[in-house]
Scaffold this active site. Structure first.
Site, short mmCIF file in Angstrom:
data_model
loop_
_atom_site.label_atom_id
_atom_site.label_comp_id
_atom_site.label_asym_id
_atom_site.label_seq_id
_atom_site.Cartn_x
_atom_site.Cartn_y
_atom_site.Cartn_z
N SER A 131 0.83 -1.20 0.00
CA SER A 131 0.00 0.00 0.00
C SER A 131 0.86 1.25 0.00
O SER A 131 1.96 1.27 0.56
CB SER A 131 -0.90 0.00 1.24
OG SER A 131 -1.50 1.26 1.46
N TYR A 156 -2.80 -0.16 10.34
CA TYR A 156 -2.89 -0.81 9.03
C TYR A 156 -1.65 -0.53 8.20
O TYR A 156 -1.03 -1.43 7.64
CB TYR A 156 -4.13 -0.34 8.27
CG TYR A 156 -4.05 -0.63 6.79
CD1 TYR A 156 -4.18 -1.94 6.32
CD2 TYR A 156 -3.78 0.38 5.86
CE1 TYR A 156 -4.06 -2.23 4.97
CE2 TYR A 156 -3.66 0.10 4.52
CZ TYR A 156 -3.80 -1.19 4.08
OH TYR A 156 -3.67 -1.48 2.73
N LYS A 160 1.72 -3.07 6.70
CA LYS A 160 2.27 -3.17 5.35
C LYS A 160 3.78 -2.89 5.34
O LYS A 160 4.53 -3.51 4.59
CB LYS A 160 1.54 -2.23 4.40
CG LYS A 160 0.08 -2.62 4.16
CD LYS A 160 -0.05 -4.03 3.61
CE LYS A 160 -1.48 -4.42 3.30
NZ LYS A 160 -1.61 -5.81 2.80
#
Length: 345
Positions: A131, A156, A160
């Protein structure tokens, strides 16, 4: 005649990007597909819709990647897998802020289990769903793959960052495996058939499904988070890219791994254009004739101010570039929302 097709495992294949990527793979004569999903935020009906589009039945299992024993059994039952495209992860920025341990456990443990199984079964090609959130709040735009990471603004995003590190370290320890991390910017839109789109079970937090659900009447309004950012209209700026373009990049990345001299690489996937939240809403209005009800709220924790991509590397090496413009993205999302609304009535 010997079957020369490669069998590719798509984790999270019933999800938004996973389902579109399965379509791209099935429409390529070089690949067979097997998928797994635990349906925590998706439905097995997605596989039926893929079959309607491609005419091919998808083989899949209900398997949780966080269950190491079940995952090992899955691989033992499917010894022909030669490559993995790993989508299965939780992806909501605000949800990760509210429940960080859920995100760390699901996104990181699942990746470790998957790589452990991949090593045991000598699977040599891995594509990782990463991402643009890995970059954080950067000062110089557009971002390239060499742009240094700033502080991850959400759990989040940090999963990644950690996921890329884990994958890179794993590949460095292997003699025969290669991997690519694809850093998506903001996937939107739906398949041109209108039969596949963003249809998560949990309430959406991404902008476009909020727009389309409000326009169709499923919700009264949605909130634009922040009006005082240092941008041209005060709202956040993002690089929206069509989900089918992102899906196509995965096939190109798999093909590249066949001949690449590098064991590990990363690529940005975006259009290179920064679009504000308010501009995205206006683009939807142009294609639908509807102004979706929305209110302006305060900033949301975990959001970065502005980010968009320099796509020169992926164009040069993978020969990939985005094909759809913003209005086409919005038009396809609206077509999908209208079809889904009729299907659910």
């Amino acid at each position: 005649m010997k079957n020369t097709k490669q069998t590719i495992l798509v984790t999270g294949g019933a999800g938004y990007i996973g389902s579109h990527t399965i379509i791209e793979l099935l429409q390529n004569p070089s690949y067979n597909v097997i998928s797994l999903d635990n349906f925590s935020n998706s439905s097995a009906q997605t596989y039926e819709r893929i079959e309607r589009i491609t005419g091919q039945k998808v083989t899949y299992t209900n398997t949780d990647l966080c269950d190491a024993s079940a995952l090992q059994q899955f691989f033992e039952s499917n010894p022909d897998i030669s490559g993995i495209i790993h989508f299965a992860a939780f992806k909501s920025v605000p949800d990760s802020v509210a429940d960080p341990l859920l995100y760390y456990r699901n996104n990181i443990v699942s990746l470790i289990n998957l790589l452990d199984s991949a090593g045991t079964h000598h699977i040599s090609k891995i594509i990782f769903s990463s991402s643009c959130s890995t970059y954080g709040n950067i000062k110089k735009l557009p971002v390239t793959e060499e742009t240094p990471f700033q502080k991850a603004e959400s759990p989040y995003a940090y999963t990644k960052v950690v996921g890329e590190r884990i994958l890179g370290d794993y590949i460095s320890s292997c003699n025969d495996a290669k991997a690519i991390s694809l850093r998506y910017f903001n996937p939107v839109g739906a398949h041109k058939s209108g039969l596949i789109g963003e249809d998560q079970i949990n309430p959406p937090t991404n902008l476009v499904p909020l727009i389309t659900q409000t326009a169709i009447g499923k919700r009264k309004s949605f909130t634009v988070f922040g009006s005082d950012y240092n941008t041209r209209d005060g709202s956040c700026i993002r690089d929206y890219v069509h989900v089918s373009d992102i899906a196509n990049a995965h096939v190109l990345a798999l093909q590249h791994l066949e001949k690449s001299q590098k064991s590990y690489d990363v690529f940005n996937l975006g259009t290179g254009n920064g679009v504000s939240v308010l501009e995205a809403i206006d683009a939807f209005k142009k294609v639908s004739g509807i102004t979706p009800n929305h209110v302006i709220g305060g900033r949301r924790e975990g959001d970065v101010e502005a980010i968009y991509s320099d796509c020169s590397k992926v164009k040069k090496i993978l020969n990939w570039e985005a094909r759809y413009n913003l209005e086409e993205m919005m038009g396809s999302a609206w077509k999908w929302q209208q079809w889904l609304d009729k299907e659910q009535k």
